[in-house]
Design a protein around this motif. Structure first.
Motif, mmCIF file in Angstrom:
data_model
loop_
_atom_site.group_PDB
_atom_site.id
_atom_site.type_symbol
_atom_site.label_atom_id
_atom_site.label_comp_id
_atom_site.label_asym_id
_atom_site.label_seq_id
_atom_site.Cartn_x
_atom_site.Cartn_y
_atom_site.Cartn_z
ATOM 1 N N GLN A 42 49.619 10.815 26.517
ATOM 2 C CA GLN A 42 50.317 9.903 25.614
ATOM 3 C C GLN A 42 49.415 9.501 24.444
ATOM 4 O O GLN A 42 49.887 9.372 23.320
ATOM 5 C CB GLN A 42 50.799 8.663 26.364
ATOM 6 C CG GLN A 42 51.827 8.953 27.451
ATOM 7 C CD GLN A 42 53.063 9.638 26.933
ATOM 8 O OE1 GLN A 42 53.125 10.857 26.834
ATOM 9 N NE2 GLN A 42 54.061 8.870 26.587
ATOM 10 N N LEU A 46 50.426 10.171 20.538
ATOM 11 C CA LEU A 46 50.397 9.094 19.556
ATOM 12 C C LEU A 46 49.505 9.461 18.373
ATOM 13 O O LEU A 46 49.855 9.233 17.215
ATOM 14 C CB LEU A 46 49.921 7.792 20.195
ATOM 15 C CG LEU A 46 49.871 6.577 19.286
ATOM 16 C CD1 LEU A 46 51.247 6.251 18.728
ATOM 17 C CD2 LEU A 46 49.307 5.387 20.031
ATOM 18 N N THR A 50 50.787 9.869 14.391
ATOM 19 C CA THR A 50 50.293 9.014 13.312
ATOM 20 C C THR A 50 49.357 9.716 12.344
ATOM 21 O O THR A 50 49.181 9.238 11.228
ATOM 22 C CB THR A 50 49.568 7.776 13.895
ATOM 23 O OG1 THR A 50 48.508 8.205 14.748
ATOM 24 C CG2 THR A 50 50.514 6.892 14.669
#
Length: 80
Positions: A42, A46, A50
């Motif tokens: 995860q 992420l 981003t």
């Protein structure tokens, strides 16, 4: 890959554990630890969402696989 090719097949518990083990092995490698130091999949997703432009990531839910790991292998750390 197996789930994408055959979404109605049941995944075997040992296959989920094998993928989890492979992810854990990568996360412990020096290249990860000395650079980004992601703690789980995860964190990596992420990071991609981003920091990487021009890439479209699918929305993925690993809850079912996490439940298999927690039920069948409660002593194992889950990396996804």
């Amino acid at each position: 890959e197996k789930l994408e090719l055959h979404p109605y097949w049941n995944v075997r518990n040992y296959e989920v554990k094998a993928v989890n083990t492979a992810i854990g092995s990568f996360l412990r490698k020096d290249i990860n630890v000395q650079n980004e130091n992601f703690q789980n999949l995860q964190d990596y997703i992420l990071y991609l969402q981003t920091n990487v432009t021009g890439r479209r990531l699918r929305n993925t839910n690993f809850d079912t696989l996490r439940n298999i790991m927690r039920t069948e292998y409660p002593a194992e750390q889950v990396y996804f």
